[in-house]
Scaffold this motif. Structure first.
Motif, short mmCIF file in Angstrom:
data_model
loop_
_atom_site.label_atom_id
_atom_site.label_comp_id
_atom_site.label_asym_id
_atom_site.label_seq_id
_atom_site.Cartn_x
_atom_site.Cartn_y
_atom_site.Cartn_z
N ALA B 185 -43.26 0.16 -41.79
CA ALA B 185 -42.29 0.68 -42.75
C ALA B 185 -41.46 1.79 -42.14
CB ALA B 185 -43.01 1.22 -43.98
N ALA B 186 -40.16 1.74 -42.41
CA ALA B 186 -39.27 2.86 -42.10
C ALA B 186 -39.09 3.67 -43.38
CB ALA B 186 -37.93 2.35 -41.61
N ILE B 187 -39.16 4.98 -43.26
CA ILE B 187 -38.97 5.87 -44.42
C ILE B 187 -37.72 6.70 -44.18
CG2 ILE B 187 -40.00 7.70 -45.82
CD1 ILE B 187 -42.72 6.87 -44.50
N ILE B 253 -37.96 1.83 -46.72
CA ILE B 253 -38.12 2.56 -47.97
C ILE B 253 -37.15 3.74 -47.94
CG2 ILE B 253 -39.70 3.85 -49.47
CD1 ILE B 253 -42.01 2.40 -48.05
N THR B 254 -36.18 3.75 -48.84
CA THR B 254 -35.30 4.90 -48.94
C THR B 254 -35.66 5.68 -50.20
OG1 THR B 254 -33.68 3.56 -50.13
CG2 THR B 254 -33.36 3.80 -47.76
N THR B 255 -35.42 6.98 -50.16
CA THR B 255 -35.56 7.78 -51.38
C THR B 255 -34.22 8.47 -51.62
OG1 THR B 255 -36.26 9.82 -50.27
CG2 THR B 255 -37.97 8.24 -50.82
N GLY B 256 -33.83 8.50 -52.89
CA GLY B 256 -32.54 9.08 -53.25
C GLY B 256 -31.41 8.09 -53.05
N THR B 290 -34.57 2.66 -59.93
CA THR B 290 -35.23 2.09 -58.76
C THR B 290 -34.62 0.72 -58.44
OG1 THR B 290 -37.28 3.19 -59.38
CG2 THR B 290 -37.46 1.37 -57.81
N THR B 291 -34.36 0.52 -57.16
CA THR B 291 -33.71 -0.71 -56.70
C THR B 291 -34.60 -1.40 -55.67
OG1 THR B 291 -31.53 0.23 -57.06
CG2 THR B 291 -31.67 -1.62 -55.52
N VAL B 292 -34.73 -2.71 -55.76
CA VAL B 292 -35.37 -3.46 -54.68
C VAL B 292 -34.41 -4.58 -54.27
CG1 VAL B 292 -37.34 -4.84 -53.92
CG2 VAL B 292 -37.70 -2.93 -55.50
N GLY B 305 -34.92 9.72 -55.84
CA GLY B 305 -35.13 10.97 -55.11
C GLY B 305 -36.02 11.95 -55.86
N ASN B 306 -36.29 11.68 -57.12
CA ASN B 306 -37.20 12.54 -57.88
C ASN B 306 -38.63 12.19 -57.53
OD1 ASN B 306 -35.77 14.37 -59.55
ND2 ASN B 306 -35.05 12.64 -60.78
N PRO B 307 -39.45 13.19 -57.17
CA PRO B 307 -40.80 12.88 -56.68
C PRO B 307 -41.62 11.99 -57.60
CG PRO B 307 -40.31 15.17 -56.23
CD PRO B 307 -39.16 14.64 -57.05
N SER B 308 -41.66 12.30 -58.89
CA SER B 308 -42.49 11.49 -59.79
C SER B 308 -41.95 10.07 -59.92
CB SER B 308 -42.58 12.14 -61.17
OG SER B 308 -43.33 13.32 -61.09
N ALA B 309 -40.66 9.94 -59.92
CA ALA B 309 -40.05 8.62 -60.00
C ALA B 309 -40.26 7.85 -58.70
CB ALA B 309 -38.55 8.75 -60.29
#
Lengths: 419, 419
Positions: B185-187, B253-256, B290-292, B305-309
């Motif tokens: 996985a790339a983060i 895996i991207t965040t935000g 959230t997008t896949v 980008g929100n930690p809980s989400a």
């Protein structure tokens, strides 16, 4: 040779003796991205608020709530957009009457503003937008300190670090984390009947499955194990190997050699090491001859050579001992009530542990033995996620009885999509 | 720029779309001691019986049960010891009338004998012993094949390998294990507001906690993650980095960057990659955006980008997708019923997930939110072991209500000794 007399103690008492040992690994710092599974050696205290500033939880416009009074479908109120900031930027403007700043999720609410209008709630023009509802003071604003105030203990000393713990440590800038060292383990399988996994079978012999299983259990628990060459039942060389293992590891896990027969040297090894034997017989099946000793501030776990007994001893005593060494607050097995789904007719003179599969998807959990159940069984372990615990002094159990269950597996998934 | 219209789909439908993708990593062999957590690519079939031979489960004497008939306290019967074998040795003697072979735990029962007398049940002399009870045919003998017959499927294709699975594989001589590769996985954390963990704080900015958390979640799941440098909200460089990440990893895996605002480029990145977006809005809180997506046979997980989400999206979609890639039979979150222990008064227009601490030590499990509950919260994650799931279309919940819970943590331990 006379048969040694042993005094079996209750399981509860045995676990207590393990955790009463004042054995802790040293405190060290580990890099944040290696800290998963370690136990914190200090409280982690918030050095600033979370959020650090009044923050927008949405993409939208920051404005003064007082300017929205009276807005409705029939009376849209117009605002002038005086600035445009992304997350991480701070506006140098102060929001005045009927002014607004376009603001992104996570950005600081600019001076003057006290509410955020979501993009979806506006009709946009050129450098202007209108709204049709009233906003209240602090509406759609994540307030500074609403999650955490300065001085709050956000993670406790003795807590095991999970992914969420890592996120907290990252938030407060911990590139290094104060923890107790993960204990290193030596694994020594004893028994003249044992072949290595890659060996051809020979008459009367079996392949060593306990060594790899123990290494797997340690790995699953986040620990490394050094696997020593299988020890033949020879006293002198066994003593030498255990001594050497103790010099380089925080604990030694042996399998086999714990019975009372002529070829079982573990009692003599303990004597040679000047070890204090905490117990050498437990009121449990399988694994009644499980032994735990302490020498030179290190645990010596003498597990049975039978796979199911070996596994049971690891779950009850090694895990508890490891967590004790790491300074964990929570170190005892979790016990869950569940309904037994098939008869188990044998009497239980000692407390019995059965590798089982627990299903937790009802209000009442259920549990069923996961296969052939005898001390030497190995396949049922692979199919289990729990151990049924039937108390000592009981007789047969029937489908429908309620029994205690210890969960042993992690990350349990279902074959069916249940949500 | 007009606000993009998105169509929110139910959580169940979103998970289904993730697992319907025909994406599997390749089959490879891994060494047995590295196989923990992998998914088996083949059934493992027993090539011989377990036990392989009639075996003694005790230290004792192997003899003919017919010779014990009539033994009692008043009529002790004497046996002559004709051989003495340890585990792994095979006697070349055949046991005749009133003869016996001293035998160790795990050793093969010698020819002629059909029962084992435990040491504790004998009175020993020189080369002889006496007994005072009758033994039956096969008493104290572990019979060849009683656990597993030749041809039995002992581990199933699609099963995740646990420590017990390793023991089974060792037993059957697997030094290498056929599995599907663990996805790499790339983060990539995106957002101009993000600082590295070691950076000094700046106005309007926060440290990146999602990147380290995702890496921790992957590690906890047995996977490695390569953490990329934080991406500023810049379209061209973001496309370049995601492209490069896809070349070397099985998923990104991207965040935000998943919202609908001006600085959120993920939709454009998907377009540039010619990716098929499986969904970009889910009927859930937190993490509705959230997008896949899937491109070139690889998953692109666009977490909030929100930690809980971000955490919720990982638990629901990344874990399921990873297990799908690995060919696992069981890939869906476990759902447990539990009693909610405090009020949760908010309405739930979308399905709500709350990081919580479940306690399973009663017949009915209980659950309580583990702290401040909002999309941006981070501390409550560290204190949680489960997520409460309140279905869409519901309003307030009260202490005493029954709710669905997804267990997210592993190896749960108690502060109290409960057994």
């Amino acid at each position: 040779m006379p048969v040694e007399k042993r005094n079996p103690i209750p399981v509860r008492e045995a676990i207590k003796r393990v955790v009463e040992q004042d054995i802790e690994t040293e405190v060290q710092n580990v890099p944040l991205n290696k800290s998963l599974g370690y136990v914190l050696a200090e409280d982690i205290v918030a050095t600033y608020e979370i959020p650090r500033f009044n923050k927008s939880p949405y993409d939208g416009f920051a404005l003064r709530s007082e300017d929205t009074v009276g807005a409705s479908g029939d009376n849209r109120i117009e605002f002038e957009v005086i600035d445009h900031i992304g997350a991480g930027s701070v506006s140098d403007k102060t929001v005045g009457p009927n002014q607004a700043v376009r603001i992104m999720t996570g950005a600081e609410v600019p001076a003057g503003a006290d509410a955020v209008v979501m993009l979806e709630q506006t009709k946009e023009g050129d450098h202007t937008f209108t709204i049709r509802k009233t906003f209240s003071h602090n509406e759609n604003v994540s307030l500074k300190g609403e999650e955490t105030e300065v001085g709050d203990v956000v993670l406790k000393k003795g807590q095991r670090i999970n992914a969420g713990g890592i996120a907290v440590l990252a938030t407060f800038g911990y590139t290094e984390v104060p923890v107790r060292k993960l204990p290193s383990a030596a694994i020594i399988a004893t028994g003249s009947e044992l072949l290595d996994v890659g060996d051809e079978l020979e008459p009367g012999k079996i392949r060593n499955s306990n060594g790899p299983m123990i290494e797997g259990l340690l790995n699953q628990f986040g620990l490394d194990g050094e696997v020593y060459k299988i020890q033949e039942d020879d006293l002198e060389s066994s003593i030498a190997v255990v001594k050497q293992a103790m010099e380089t590891h925080d604990m030694v896990i042996t399998t086999g050699g714990v019975s009372v027969g002529d070829f079982d040297y573990l009692p003599e090894i303990y004597k040679a090491l000047d070890a204090e034997v905490l117990f050498n017989k437990v009121q449990m099946r399988p694994g009644s001859v499980t032994t735990v000793a302490v020498a030179h501030g290190k645990y010596l776990f003498g597990l049975s050579g039978n796979p199911s007994a070996c596994y049971t001893g690891f779950q009850l005593f090694v895990k508890t001992g490891v967590l004790n060494m790491m300074g964990a607050n929570e170190k005892f097995p979790q016990v869950v009530k569940a309904t037994l789904m098939e008869d188990f007719k044998k009497a239980n003179p000692f407390t019995r542990f059965i590798r089982s599969k627990a299903t937790l998807n009802g209000m009442e959990a259920t549990v069923v033995p996961s296969g052939f159940n005898k001390s030497g069984a190995v396949v049922a372990i692979a199919h289990s996620n729990a151990m049924v615990m039937l108390p000592s002094g009981t007789r047969g159990f029937h489908a429908g009885n309620t029994v205690d269950v210890i969960l042993t597996e992690t990350d349990v998934f279902e074959e069916e999509l249940l949500l």
